[in-house]
Write a protein that holds these residues in place. Structure first.
Motif, short mmCIF file in Angstrom:
data_model
loop_
_atom_site.label_atom_id
_atom_site.label_comp_id
_atom_site.label_asym_id
_atom_site.label_seq_id
_atom_site.Cartn_x
_atom_site.Cartn_y
_atom_site.Cartn_z
N GLU A 1 0.83 -1.18 0.00
CA GLU A 1 0.00 0.00 0.00
C GLU A 1 0.88 1.25 0.00
OE1 GLU A 1 -3.25 1.87 2.95
OE2 GLU A 1 -3.39 -0.27 2.51
N GLU A 2 0.49 2.24 -0.79
CA GLU A 2 1.28 3.47 -0.90
C GLU A 2 1.11 4.36 0.32
OE1 GLU A 2 2.16 4.78 -5.41
OE2 GLU A 2 0.48 5.72 -4.43
N GLY A 3 2.14 5.16 0.58
CA GLY A 3 2.10 6.14 1.65
C GLY A 3 3.00 5.75 2.80
N ILE A 4 2.83 6.45 3.91
CA ILE A 4 3.62 6.18 5.10
C ILE A 4 3.21 4.82 5.66
CG2 ILE A 4 4.15 6.92 7.45
CD1 ILE A 4 3.66 9.80 6.49
N GLU A 5 4.20 4.00 5.93
CA GLU A 5 3.96 2.67 6.45
C GLU A 5 3.42 2.78 7.88
OE1 GLU A 5 7.12 -0.63 7.13
OE2 GLU A 5 6.91 -0.29 4.96
N GLU A 6 2.30 2.14 8.12
CA GLU A 6 1.67 2.21 9.43
C GLU A 6 2.62 1.71 10.51
OE1 GLU A 6 -2.30 0.57 11.65
OE2 GLU A 6 -2.34 0.83 9.48
N ALA A 20 16.25 12.17 16.26
CA ALA A 20 15.75 12.11 14.89
C ALA A 20 14.37 11.45 14.89
CB ALA A 20 16.71 11.32 14.01
N ILE A 21 13.67 11.67 13.80
CA ILE A 21 12.42 10.95 13.52
C ILE A 21 12.69 10.11 12.28
CG2 ILE A 21 10.01 11.18 12.82
CD1 ILE A 21 10.01 13.90 14.29
N GLN A 22 12.29 8.85 12.35
CA GLN A 22 12.50 7.93 11.23
C GLN A 22 11.15 7.36 10.79
OE1 GLN A 22 15.73 4.99 11.63
NE2 GLN A 22 14.20 3.47 11.11
N LEU A 23 10.98 7.19 9.48
CA LEU A 23 9.76 6.60 8.96
C LEU A 23 10.02 5.90 7.64
CD1 LEU A 23 7.92 8.90 6.75
CD2 LEU A 23 9.18 10.09 8.53
N ASN A 24 9.11 5.02 7.28
CA ASN A 24 9.17 4.31 6.00
C ASN A 24 8.01 4.76 5.13
OD1 ASN A 24 11.31 2.89 7.02
ND2 ASN A 24 10.17 1.02 7.38
N VAL A 25 8.27 4.91 3.83
CA VAL A 25 7.25 5.31 2.87
C VAL A 25 7.29 4.35 1.69
CG1 VAL A 25 6.47 7.16 1.33
CG2 VAL A 25 7.46 7.73 3.55
N ASN A 26 6.12 3.92 1.25
CA ASN A 26 6.01 3.04 0.09
C ASN A 26 5.40 3.83 -1.07
OD1 ASN A 26 6.83 0.59 1.50
ND2 ASN A 26 4.89 0.80 2.57
N ILE A 27 5.98 3.68 -2.25
CA ILE A 27 5.54 4.42 -3.44
C ILE A 27 5.50 3.48 -4.63
CG2 ILE A 27 6.17 6.26 -5.06
CD1 ILE A 27 7.41 7.75 -2.72
N GLU A 32 6.52 0.15 -10.48
CA GLU A 32 7.62 -0.40 -9.65
C GLU A 32 7.38 0.01 -8.20
OE1 GLU A 32 10.77 -2.65 -9.04
OE2 GLU A 32 10.61 -1.98 -11.12
N ASN A 33 7.33 -0.96 -7.30
CA ASN A 33 7.15 -0.67 -5.88
C ASN A 33 8.48 -0.27 -5.27
OD1 ASN A 33 4.39 -1.30 -5.84
ND2 ASN A 33 4.86 -3.47 -5.67
N LEU A 34 8.52 0.95 -4.73
CA LEU A 34 9.73 1.49 -4.11
C LEU A 34 9.49 1.67 -2.62
CD1 LEU A 34 10.58 4.29 -6.69
CD2 LEU A 34 11.40 1.93 -6.67
#
Length: 76
Positions: A1-6, A20-27, A32-34
């Protein structure tokens, strides 16, 4: 699913003590899934944004390198 990973947004402390703040994002880019790992770092001088990305199928292989890159950040 696209967007910020829950559940991926978290506060981290780098090796040198910076916060720091760290997050994962799916696009999905042209089919192509990045997957991105992003860190926003605050120092006494400014803010920095570090971004690592790869294809979704290679992320597990690269994740530790991305985390090492982020946690070893140093301001010169």
């Amino acid at each position: 699913e696209e967007g910020i990973e829950e559940g991926s947004i978290k506060d981290i402390t780098l090796n040198n003590g910076y916060e720091a703040i760290q997050l994962n994002v799916n696009i999905d880019h042209n089919g192509e899934n990045l997957k991105y790992i992003i860190a926003i770092i605050e120092t006494n001088k400014c803010f920095y944004q570090l971004i690592g990305w790869t294809t979704d199928n290679l992320y597990a292989k690269s994740e530790n390198e991305f985390i090492e890159m982020i946690t070893s950040f140093n301001e010169f």
